[in-house]
Each structure stands twice: as structure tokens, then as C-alpha cells.
Design a protein around this motif. Structure first.
Motif, short mmCIF file in Angstrom:
data_model
loop_
_atom_site.label_atom_id
_atom_site.label_comp_id
_atom_site.label_asym_id
_atom_site.label_seq_id
_atom_site.Cartn_x
_atom_site.Cartn_y
_atom_site.Cartn_z
N ILE A 179 -6.74 -6.30 6.65
CA ILE A 179 -5.54 -5.28 5.78
C ILE A 179 -6.14 -5.28 4.01
O ILE A 179 -5.64 -4.30 3.64
CB ILE A 179 -3.68 -5.75 5.66
CG1 ILE A 179 -3.31 -5.57 7.44
CG2 ILE A 179 -3.30 -5.82 4.22
CD1 ILE A 179 -2.08 -6.06 7.82
N TYR A 180 -6.13 -6.98 3.64
CA TYR A 180 -6.85 -6.76 2.69
C TYR A 180 -8.15 -5.94 2.43
O TYR A 180 -8.34 -5.35 1.34
CB TYR A 180 -7.73 -8.07 2.16
CG TYR A 180 -6.44 -9.20 1.37
CD1 TYR A 180 -6.51 -9.06 0.47
CD2 TYR A 180 -5.46 -9.65 2.59
CE1 TYR A 180 -4.80 -9.89 -0.09
CE2 TYR A 180 -4.60 -10.79 2.85
CZ TYR A 180 -4.08 -10.73 0.86
OH TYR A 180 -2.81 -11.17 1.01
N HIS A 181 -8.92 -5.97 3.63
CA HIS A 181 -10.34 -5.04 3.39
C HIS A 181 -9.55 -3.60 3.44
O HIS A 181 -9.98 -2.39 2.41
CB HIS A 181 -11.09 -4.89 4.80
CG HIS A 181 -12.23 -4.68 4.93
ND1 HIS A 181 -13.27 -4.40 4.27
CD2 HIS A 181 -11.88 -3.21 5.55
CE1 HIS A 181 -14.54 -4.21 3.89
NE2 HIS A 181 -13.81 -3.45 4.55
N LEU A 182 -8.36 -3.40 3.67
CA LEU A 182 -8.30 -2.38 3.80
C LEU A 182 -7.54 -1.60 2.14
O LEU A 182 -7.93 -0.27 2.08
CB LEU A 182 -6.51 -1.81 4.85
CG LEU A 182 -6.18 -0.10 4.79
CD1 LEU A 182 -6.83 1.19 5.47
CD2 LEU A 182 -4.37 -0.13 5.87
N SER A 183 -6.64 -2.31 1.88
CA SER A 183 -6.45 -1.98 0.50
C SER A 183 -6.97 -2.57 -0.44
O SER A 183 -7.17 -1.42 -1.48
CB SER A 183 -5.08 -3.23 0.39
OG SER A 183 -5.92 -4.30 -0.69
N ILE A 225 0.87 -1.37 -0.05
CA ILE A 225 -0.44 -0.03 -0.17
C ILE A 225 0.68 1.09 -0.38
O ILE A 225 0.61 2.37 -1.02
CB ILE A 225 -1.04 0.49 1.37
CG1 ILE A 225 -1.56 -1.17 1.15
CG2 ILE A 225 -1.68 1.74 1.58
CD1 ILE A 225 -2.35 -1.67 2.39
N THR A 226 2.12 1.17 0.73
CA THR A 226 2.47 2.25 1.03
C THR A 226 3.59 2.48 -0.05
O THR A 226 3.45 3.71 -0.92
CB THR A 226 3.76 2.16 2.57
OG1 THR A 226 3.11 1.76 3.25
CG2 THR A 226 4.92 3.53 2.22
N GLU A 227 4.24 1.58 -1.27
CA GLU A 227 4.69 2.10 -2.41
C GLU A 227 3.98 2.53 -3.14
O GLU A 227 4.13 3.19 -4.04
CB GLU A 227 6.17 0.22 -2.96
CG GLU A 227 6.44 0.04 -2.10
CD GLU A 227 7.60 -1.23 -1.72
OE1 GLU A 227 6.53 -1.66 -3.72
OE2 GLU A 227 7.64 -1.85 -1.69
N THR A 238 -10.34 -0.88 -0.27
CA THR A 238 -11.15 0.38 0.55
C THR A 238 -10.04 1.67 -0.33
O THR A 238 -10.87 2.65 -0.94
CB THR A 238 -11.04 0.65 1.46
OG1 THR A 238 -11.81 -0.29 2.99
CG2 THR A 238 -12.21 1.68 2.21
N PHE A 239 -9.13 0.96 -0.54
CA PHE A 239 -8.04 2.53 -0.93
C PHE A 239 -8.42 2.01 -2.01
O PHE A 239 -7.95 3.22 -2.35
CB PHE A 239 -6.51 2.27 0.02
CG PHE A 239 -5.71 2.91 -0.48
CD1 PHE A 239 -5.90 3.59 0.20
CD2 PHE A 239 -4.90 2.74 -1.65
CE1 PHE A 239 -4.57 5.24 0.27
CE2 PHE A 239 -3.55 4.05 -1.32
CZ PHE A 239 -3.85 4.64 -1.20
N ASP A 240 -8.62 1.20 -2.51
CA ASP A 240 -8.29 1.19 -4.37
C ASP A 240 -10.07 1.84 -5.10
O ASP A 240 -9.57 2.61 -5.58
CB ASP A 240 -7.91 -0.51 -5.06
CG ASP A 240 -6.87 -0.93 -4.92
OD1 ASP A 240 -6.08 0.05 -4.73
OD2 ASP A 240 -6.49 -1.69 -4.87
N GLN A 241 -10.24 1.40 -3.97
CA GLN A 241 -11.77 1.72 -4.35
C GLN A 241 -11.64 3.51 -4.02
O GLN A 241 -12.80 3.98 -4.93
CB GLN A 241 -12.89 1.85 -2.84
CG GLN A 241 -13.59 -0.57 -3.67
CD GLN A 241 -14.54 -1.23 -2.65
OE1 GLN A 241 -14.88 0.26 -1.91
NE2 GLN A 241 -15.03 -1.30 -3.03
N MET A 242 -11.16 4.04 -3.46
CA MET A 242 -11.21 5.22 -3.13
C MET A 242 -10.17 5.93 -4.55
O MET A 242 -10.63 7.07 -4.79
CB MET A 242 -10.31 5.56 -1.97
CG MET A 242 -10.10 7.31 -1.27
SD MET A 242 -9.02 7.21 0.38
CE MET A 242 -7.84 6.98 -1.17
N LEU A 243 -9.52 5.14 -4.58
CA LEU A 243 -8.06 5.45 -5.77
C LEU A 243 -9.08 5.75 -7.12
O LEU A 243 -8.87 6.37 -7.96
CB LEU A 243 -7.59 4.76 -5.82
CG LEU A 243 -6.63 5.07 -5.23
CD1 LEU A 243 -4.86 4.09 -5.82
CD2 LEU A 243 -5.29 6.68 -5.18
N VAL A 302 -2.89 -0.75 -5.66
CA VAL A 302 -2.81 -1.75 -5.10
C VAL A 302 -2.68 -2.95 -4.92
O VAL A 302 -2.03 -3.79 -5.18
CB VAL A 302 -3.19 -1.54 -3.37
CG1 VAL A 302 -2.70 -2.24 -2.02
CG2 VAL A 302 -2.91 0.06 -2.55
N GLY A 303 -4.14 -3.02 -5.77
CA GLY A 303 -4.19 -4.85 -6.22
C GLY A 303 -3.94 -5.65 -5.66
O GLY A 303 -3.35 -6.81 -5.37
#
Ligand code: ADP
Length: 454
Positions: A209-213, A183-185, A215-220, A200-201
Motif C-alpha cells: 500500500i505504501y508502494h501504491l501511495s 488515498i481515496t480522500e 506511485t500515486f504521488d509520483q503520478m500526481l 497522499v504523503g
């Protein structure tokens, strides 16, 4: 500790916890096994003494002892005493010198200089004129020593165990935190490449953590969509405005050719034309920037003499400078060649020089320097004008950013430096600005002689 990575902290925590747990477990195991060994030593002693009763026979008032009596079974020394405490038969440990009083059926603990002993007595009364005592002696120290060897062995193994735990803890933590690193990278790459299409994929998983990633991808996804909408809006608006502005300009030109216009009408039409011109310029910049955003703005690279091109552009700006009593000075090394897009290179210089003139003071100067250091071409445009305060300096490259909008007219819409920055970057170069309020500014860009275009 704040500076340590999460991986390091979790490894330390895990190792400390495992070490503590191992120490407590070993402590409990050793104390239980110690008790167990001592109680088995006691029961062996009692068993051997009672069993030895069968090995002592009285025949015709004589004591007859089986040879097994002398065996050191389970490390138990057996001996026979008469009622006066006189040693009759049997074996005694070499260092056991005392003769403790006889206490039947009771285990005594006797300490001599080096060894701790268990002593157990029983009496044998059959067919013998006096009471005989059978004494069993066994070494507690020997049993404890073998326990101590195991303890020492465990203590030697403990650091190895701690080391292994730390390694395993580190590998486990690293594996668990791998998605966080991903995620950081991704975020760092998005910042570096200014590319919101990266994800992040991590795929589908069940943990947090998978859930966070996800959510992060959806936000992106949402952010990218809104950026694209904004870019499309800018591009559409610029396109839609281009035709009416061209029509206004053409109409103004046509009207100005008429002979029957009064002076006031000529002035009014000229003002409209000037403003329409500024608008056309702004629309053209916006279109270039939005094409650049979409990766559609291509450069037409040619191997050009930058020295001549820079000199020529500086001369063209001379008229504007003279209007404001500003002196343009040049320090241009001859015959510097590079691969550049001619029209964009001129736009880059015009923007920087016109800014240096516009934000200058009466009788100020603008110094234009061009030099080459190996493969690198460095150009600087310096003025001794109003300067830029440090809090504004990082923002001047942003679109529509103007430090003092009341000071600027319509031709200075705050798009100039965004264009400049894009042109330099598109050529694979870099640009920076130094400034001191009240003293002046210096914009320096560097390009490469060879093609360095992404
Ligand atoms: P504009 O088209 O309004 O000049 P730019 O993007 O070219 O916009 O510049 C952004 C802001 O940076 C300007 O509003 C101005 O305040 C400041 N600026 C740019 N160049 C200079 C300079 N040489 N001296 C002082 N301020 C400058």
C-alpha cells in the motif's frame, strides 16, 4: 455483498475463519482430553485395586482389613467378595445394585439407569480357604460430567470469543486499510477542490500500500507538472499574441483614416480589423482564464446596485437583439445591492445575453430576471432559441467546447461559458443551465449579497 465495504468483508472473513479455527481446535482438544480423562480414570481404578491388596490381610483364617480400604481414594469404591459372589466387606456406590460376574484383570463397563461405571476385579488367594475377589468401582459419568462442565463453559465463552475476534478483526482491518482511505480522500479532495497540488504523503514504508501511495504521488507530480506546463503555454501564447494583434488593430485604424482608399480597400481593411478584434477578445479571455488558473486574477469588489447594472447591460444588448428581431424582456426587482466586481459582472451578463441572442431564432425572446431571496441573489437568462441537447449540456462549460462549430463565427470561440463559470465561482456563487433542444435554454446563477469570495 458487492455493496459492503472491504473493511466489512475482511472483518467477516477473518471472524468466520477464526471461529472455524477455534471450533476445530476446541473439538480436537475436547476429544483428546476426554480420552485422556477416561484413560486416567481406568488407570486410577486399576492402581487403587492393586494397592488395596496390601490393605487386606488374612490372619488365622480371618480377614483383617485396614481402615484405608474404606477410603474413597480417587473416587474408587473398594469391596471384597468370596468366590460365590457374596459381598463380604467394603463400600459400594449407593446406586450400584447389580453384581456383574467377576473378570479378573479386565475393566468392565456397566450402565445402570443414571450412571456409567467402570468395574475392575482382581483375586486374592493368600492363606484363605477360598478365592477372594477385590472389586473396584468408579463412576465414569462423574468424570464425564466434569468434562462436560468445561465444555459448557467453553461453549458459553465461544460467542464472546467470536465477538472479540470480530472487534479485533475490524480494528486490525481498519488500521491496515487506513492508507487506502487516505488515498481515496486525497483523490476526492483533488476532485472537490480541483487542486492537483495535494498528495497522499504516507511517507516511506515497505508494504504494497505504501508502494501504491508513492506511485500515486509520483503520478500526481507528473500530471500537475504537465498541467502547469499547459497553463504556462496558454499564458505565454496569449501574452505573445497580444502585442501583434494590438499593432494590427492600430495599423487598421490608421489606414482607415486615409482618404485615398477605394471602397474595396476599406472593406478589406475593415474585415481585417473585425477579425483582429475577435482575436483580441479571445486573447483577453484566455489571459483572464490563465490568470484565474494561477490564482492571480483578483476581483475588485464594490457594493453595487445590481438592478441598475443588469438593466443597463440589457439595454446595451438591445441593439444586437434588434438586428436579429429578438425581443429582450426584463423582470428586475429594484435596488438589489451586492458586493461584485463591476467589469466581471457586466462580462458575465454580456456573455449570457449575447449567447441567448446568438443561439436564438428569428422573432424569439430573451427574458432577464433578477430577484433577491434573503441573502441570495438569483439571476436567470432565458431564451426560446435552438436549445442544447442533453448530451452536450455537461460539457458547455469546458474551454473551446462548441456544439456546432460550423454555426459559430470567430467571436464565438467556446470560451464564453468557461469565463462565465469562473466569474460566478470567483464571487462564491453557483451557476446551472437547463435546456430543451428546439425549445430554448435557461441559465441561472446565484450570488450572495455579502462578500462570499474565497
Ligand atoms: P461560444 O463563445 O462559442 O458561444 P460558449 O462557451 O459561450 O461558447 O458556449 C459554448 C456552447 O454552448 C456554444 O457553442 C453553444 O453551442 C452552446 N450555448 C451557449 N449558450 C447557449 C444558448 N443560450 N442556447 C443554445 N446553445 C448555447
Amino acid at each position: 455483498m458487492k455493496k459492503c465495504s472491504l473493511k466489512f468483508k475482511l472483518t467477516i472473513l477473518y471472524t468466520l475463519f477464526m471461529t472455524l479455527l477455534t471450533c476445530i481446535s476446541l473439538g480436537i482438544i475436547f476429544s483428546l482430553s476426554n480420552q485422556e480423562v477416561l484413560s486416567s480414570v481406568r488407570s486410577d481404578l486399576e492402581k487403587q485395586v492393586y494397592q488395596s491388596l496390601d490393605e487386606v490381610k488374612i490372619t488365622d483364617g480371618e480377614i483383617d482389613i485396614d481402615s484405608d480400604f474404606y477410603d474413597l481414594e480417587d473416587g474408587v469404591y473398594l469391596s471384597i467378595y468370596n468366590s460365590d459372589g457374596k459381598f463380604l466387606f467394603g463400600r459400594l456406590p449407593y446406586s450400584f445394585n447389580s453384581v456383574p460376574e467377576f473378570r479378573e484383570g479386565e475393566i468392565q463397563t456397566i450402565q445402570d439407569t443414571t450412571t456409567l461405571w467402570y468395574v475392575f476385579d482382581t483375586s486374592c488367594t493368600s492363606d484363605y480357604p477360598e478365592t477372594l475377589y477385590i472389586r473396584g468401582i468408579t463412576s465414569v459419568t462423574k468424570a464425564e460430567n466434569s468434562m462436560r462442565i468445561t465444555q459448557h463453559f467453553a461453549l458459553i465463552l465461544l460467542p464472546l470469543l467470536v465477538f472479540l475476534t470480530a472487534i479485533l478483526g475490524y480494528l486490525f482491518t481498519r488500521h491496515t486499510l487506513m492508507p487506502v482511505r487516505q488515498i481515496t480522500e486525497t483523490v476526492q479532495n483533488i476532485r472537490k477542490d480541483e487542486d492537483l497540488s495535494q498528495r497522499v504523503g504516507l511517507g516511506r514504508g515497505t508494504d504494497e500500500i505504501y508502494h501504491l501511495s508513492e506511485t500515486f504521488d509520483q503520478m500526481l507530480e507528473q500530471i500537475e507538472a504537465s498541467f502547469l506546463r499547459e497553463k504556462r503555454f496558454t499564458s505565454d501564447v496569449s501574452h505573445e499574441l497580444r502585442t501583434p494583434v494590438s499593432v494590427i488593430l492600430a495599423q487598421c485604424d490608421e489606414m482607415l483614416t486615409q482618404d485615398n482608399l477605394s471602397e474595396a480597400q476599406i472593406q478589406q481593411i475593415s474585415r481585417i480589423k473585425r477579425k483582429a478584434d475577435e482575436m483580441a477578445q479571445m486573447i483577453s479571455r484566455l489571459l483572464t482564464l490563465s490568470r484565474a488558473d494561477q490564482g492571480r486574477q483578483k476581483l475588485q469588489l464594490e457594493y453595487l446596485n445590481l438592478s441598475e447594472l443588469t438593466e443597463m447591460t440589457a439595454e446595451e444588448q438591445q441593439i444586437l437583439a434588434e438586428e436579429r428581431n429578438i425581443n429582450i424582456l426584463t423582470d428586475i426587482e429594484p435596488d438589489i445591492y451586492a458586493w461584485v466586481d463591476e467589469s466581471f459582472y457586466i462580462r458575465l451578463l454580456v456573455n449570457l445575453i449575447s449567447n441567448a441572442i446568438y443561439y436564438n431564432r428569428e422573432n424569439g425572446y430573451v427574458k432577464i430576471a433578477l430577484s433577491q431571496k434573503r441573502e441570495k441573489i438569483i439571476c436567470s437568462i432565458e431564451d426560446n432559441g435552438i436549445g442544447i441537447a442533453s448530451e452536450h449540456l455537461p460539457h458547455i462549460w469546458e474551454r473551446f467546447y462548441r456544439i456546432d462549430s460550423s454555426r459559430t463565427n470567430g467571436s464565438h470561440s467556446g470560451l464564453g461559458l468557461s469565463m462565465v463559470q469562473w466569474i460566478v465561482k470567483a464571487h462564491g456563487g453557483t451557476i446551472s443551465a437547463d435546456s430543451c433542444p428546439g425549445k430554448g435554454s435557461c441559465f441561472t446563477f446565484s450570488l450572495f449579497r455579502k462578500k462570499n469570495v474565497f
